[in-house]
Design an enzyme around this catalytic site. Structure first.
Site, PDB file in Angstrom:
ATOM      1  N   TYR A 185      -2.180 -14.103   3.337  1.00  6.01           N
ATOM      2  CA  TYR A 185      -2.108 -13.674   4.744  1.00  6.01           C
ATOM      3  C   TYR A 185      -2.250 -14.859   5.700  1.00  6.01           C
ATOM      4  O   TYR A 185      -2.883 -14.739   6.742  1.00  6.01           O
ATOM      5  CB  TYR A 185      -3.217 -12.653   5.069  1.00  6.01           C
ATOM      6  CG  TYR A 185      -3.349 -11.521   4.090  1.00  6.01           C
ATOM      7  CD1 TYR A 185      -2.338 -10.570   3.971  1.00  6.01           C
ATOM      8  CD2 TYR A 185      -4.491 -11.381   3.303  1.00  6.01           C
ATOM      9  CE1 TYR A 185      -2.462  -9.510   3.084  1.00  6.01           C
ATOM     10  CE2 TYR A 185      -4.622 -10.332   2.410  1.00  6.01           C
ATOM     11  CZ  TYR A 185      -3.606  -9.399   2.301  1.00  6.01           C
ATOM     12  OH  TYR A 185      -3.747  -8.358   1.431  1.00  6.01           O
ATOM     13  N   TYR A 243      -4.642   1.921   3.682  1.00  5.68           N
ATOM     14  CA  TYR A 243      -4.246   0.686   2.993  1.00  5.68           C
ATOM     15  C   TYR A 243      -4.424   0.904   1.494  1.00  5.68           C
ATOM     16  O   TYR A 243      -5.482   1.344   1.042  1.00  5.68           O
ATOM     17  CB  TYR A 243      -5.098  -0.511   3.444  1.00  5.68           C
ATOM     18  CG  TYR A 243      -4.781  -1.750   2.638  1.00  5.68           C
ATOM     19  CD1 TYR A 243      -3.660  -2.529   2.935  1.00  5.68           C
ATOM     20  CD2 TYR A 243      -5.556  -2.110   1.535  1.00  5.68           C
ATOM     21  CE1 TYR A 243      -3.332  -3.632   2.157  1.00  5.68           C
ATOM     22  CE2 TYR A 243      -5.231  -3.209   0.757  1.00  5.68           C
ATOM     23  CZ  TYR A 243      -4.124  -3.970   1.077  1.00  5.68           C
ATOM     24  OH  TYR A 243      -3.796  -5.054   0.311  1.00  5.68           O
ATOM     25  N   ASP A 277      -8.055   6.930  -3.573  1.00  3.55           N
ATOM     26  CA  ASP A 277      -8.097   5.484  -3.765  1.00  3.55           C
ATOM     27  C   ASP A 277      -9.498   5.010  -3.375  1.00  3.55           C
ATOM     28  O   ASP A 277      -9.806   4.834  -2.196  1.00  3.55           O
ATOM     29  CB  ASP A 277      -7.004   4.826  -2.905  1.00  3.55           C
ATOM     30  CG  ASP A 277      -6.990   3.312  -3.039  1.00  3.55           C
ATOM     31  OD1 ASP A 277      -7.888   2.761  -3.707  1.00  3.55           O
ATOM     32  OD2 ASP A 277      -6.086   2.683  -2.460  1.00  3.55           O
ATOM     33  N   LYS A 314     -12.261  -3.176  -6.677  1.00  2.00           N
ATOM     34  CA  LYS A 314     -13.096  -4.203  -6.028  1.00  2.00           C
ATOM     35  C   LYS A 314     -14.492  -4.456  -6.627  1.00  2.00           C
ATOM     36  O   LYS A 314     -14.728  -5.519  -7.170  1.00  2.00           O
ATOM     37  CB  LYS A 314     -13.181  -3.907  -4.538  1.00  2.00           C
ATOM     38  CG  LYS A 314     -11.812  -4.099  -3.869  1.00  2.00           C
ATOM     39  CD  LYS A 314     -11.908  -4.377  -2.415  1.00  2.00           C
ATOM     40  CE  LYS A 314     -10.617  -4.971  -1.874  1.00  2.00           C
ATOM     41  NZ  LYS A 314      -9.599  -3.985  -1.479  1.00  2.00           N
TER      42      LYS A 314
HETATM   43  C1  LIG Z   1      -8.186  -3.823  -1.638  1.00  2.00           C
HETATM   44  C2  LIG Z   1      -7.613  -2.488  -1.791  1.00  2.00           C
HETATM   45  C3  LIG Z   1      -6.488  -2.269  -2.615  1.00  2.00           C
HETATM   46  C4  LIG Z   1      -5.766  -3.402  -3.301  1.00  2.00           C
HETATM   47  O1  LIG Z   1      -6.558  -4.033  -4.237  1.00  2.00           O
HETATM   48  P1  LIG Z   1      -6.122  -5.484  -4.783  1.00  2.00           P
HETATM   49  O2  LIG Z   1      -7.121  -5.770  -5.856  1.00  2.00           O
HETATM   50  O3  LIG Z   1      -6.239  -6.417  -3.625  1.00  2.00           O
HETATM   51  O4  LIG Z   1      -4.740  -5.377  -5.285  1.00  2.00           O
HETATM   52  C5  LIG Z   1      -6.044  -0.981  -2.759  1.00  2.00           C
HETATM   53  N1  LIG Z   1      -6.646   0.048  -2.147  1.00  2.00           N
HETATM   54  C6  LIG Z   1      -7.716  -0.114  -1.359  1.00  2.00           C
HETATM   55  C7  LIG Z   1      -8.367   1.068  -0.727  1.00  2.00           C
HETATM   56  C8  LIG Z   1      -8.238  -1.394  -1.134  1.00  2.00           C
HETATM   57  O5  LIG Z   1      -9.283  -1.568  -0.327  1.00  2.00           O
END
Ligand SMILES: *Cc1c(COP(=O)(O)O)cnc(C)c1O
Length: 427
Positions: free
Chosen positions: A24, A151, A245, A274
């Site tokens: 970014y 996201y 997610d 994460k």
């Molecule tokens: C960070 C994130 C992703 C992407 O994860 P990466 O490990 O960066 O590919 C997907 N969904 C959510 C909700 C996120 O916060």
């Protein structure tokens, strides 16, 4: 307690990044990055010895703080025994045990764990599972419904379900597939629109994907458990799969182990990444309920899930994740989250007095100061850094998501640094 060293200047490494392409980042104009040398607890030490307090736990991953001895020991042990082995046709204890423990933690019949190596890929896998679930049932459904402000990753297909304005839809118009992206069903009118849309379109939709309770990278937008419950009920009404997610919200960040648990719902598919390994290694998981899994069981080979990242279920990463889960089981992490939240609420609320501040909000261990606008991002970042804190504002958001093990002194410094920075720059 150690004190922040009194350096006046932050080191830069401009000439060293000739070959390193940063995320970014406009590499032509962006200020030089700073250079980390080591980490410990909630602190980052730079090359020149400067110590920063980490306010964001390395993009929300290092939930137990950096270099936690329990995770380090597990990693060292696994490193010696078997750092990696493929998962095709051969399995190993760390992956077996982690899949068992994740299933137990998630409860219900969220029993089937598919590993990958990043959050984006875990969402890709979730979408593929949803599409193929319907294909295996002889139904062709071509869309995934998602929400504005969401996201879900940076890969091409996850881009298609991110917020249409903040995501990269305009830039990649014609390349990224078109998906229905609606308002979160918060107000009565939004609920009506959501329901009407589903009534008309549900047979073309494979799944609804949502970040439960907090839309993270889309702007740290909070919404209620009641809204999530409504969303779940509506998905059920139209027999749609619900993908939660939890890449950001998973592992305590919102105050419960998983955010969906606050809404009394059972998602069909969950994605985790994460904080999964406590911020040590890249690892992700896509977990499906039993009926989803069973749709892939068949005498026909092509009904199998056709996916398999090379490093999926990496034993080293799984060992770190198991150590992280053992810390959640033995340490008062959720209590720490509550305490951090209370402290952030107390300290950050001072910011509401500043004219540049639109809103201050806290959920779990997420503290957000939303500004009307950030006119000069580079200046803001530089000023924050001069307080020896590592905070990465984006768009109009200054937020902190520290390690759960952070000291209350450090939380206080993070909060006062934000207040002082905003007061100095924008009032
Ligand atoms: C960070 C994130 C992703 C992407 O994860 P990466 O490990 O960066 O590919 C997907 N969904 C959510 C909700 C996120 O916060």
């Amino acid at each position: 307690m150690t004190h922040v060293p009194k350096q006046s200047k932050i080191p830069s490494i401009s000439t060293l990044t000739d070959h390193l392409w940063l995320p970014y980042t406009q590499m032509k104009t962006s200020p030089s990055p700073i250079m980390a040398k080591k980490t410990q607890g909630s602190h980052i030490y730079l090359e020149d010895g400067t110590r920063l307090i980490d306010g964001i736990a390395s993009w929300w991953t290092a939930c137990h703080g950096y270099n936690h001895p329990v995770i380090l020991e597990a990693a060292q042990h696994q490193l010696t025994a078997m750092p990696h082995i493929m998962l095709g046709g051969i399995v190993h204890q760390p992956a077996l045990q982690l899949s068992t423990e994740l299933s137990a933690l998630l409860g219900h019949d969220l029993n089937h764990v598919f590993f990958s190596d990043s959050g984006s890929v875990s969402v890709e896998v979730a979408m593929k599972m949803a599409f193929q679930y319907w294909l295996n049932k002889k139904q062709s459904r071509h869309h995934i419904l998602s929400f504005k402000g969401g996201y879900h990753g940076d890969t091409l297909y996850t881009m298609s379900i991110c917020d249409p304005e903040e995501g990269m839809h305009t830039l990649f118009k014609g390349i990224v597939p078109q998906q229905p992206i609606l308002d979160l069903p918060v107000t009565a009118e939004q609920r009506k629109n959501f329901d009407v849309f589903l009534e008309q379109n549900h047979t073309s939709i494979a799944a609804i994907v949502v970040e439960p309770l907090v839309q993270g990278a889309g702007g740290m937008i909070f919404y209620s458990a009641e809204t999530l419950h409504y969303l779940y009920k509506t998905a059920q009404k139209y027999a749609l799969l619900l993908i939660c997610d939890e890449v950001f919200t998973g592992f305590g960040r919102t105050g419960s182990m998983f955010a969906f648990q606050q809404a009394e719902i059972i998602p069909d598919i969950i994605t985790l990444s994460k904080a999964l390994t406590g911020g040590t290694m890249g690892l992700a998981a896509t977990i499906a309920r039993t009926p989803i899994y069973e749709a892939f069981l068949s005498d026909q080979p092509e009904h199998a899930l056709m996916h398999g990242p090379t490093f999926m279920g990496n034993p080293l990463a799984c060992a770190c994740a198991l150590a992280s889960l053992s810390l959640f089981a033995t340490q008062p992490r959720l209590e720490e989250v509550r305490n951090i939240g209370q402290q952030m609420q107390e300290h950050l609320s001072a910011c509401t007095k500043l004219a540049c501040v639109k809103n201050v909000r806290v959920m779990g261990a997420i503290g957000v100061v939303e500004l009307y606008t950030i006119p000069d991002m580079a200046a803001l970042k530089k000023e924050l850094l001069s307080h020896f804190v590592w905070i990465r504002p984006f768009r109009n958001i200054v937020y902190i998501t520290p390690a759960f093990t952070i000291s209350s002194e450090d939380v206080a410094i993070l909060c006062s640094s934000i207040y002082q920075t905003l007061q100095k720059l924008y009032s």
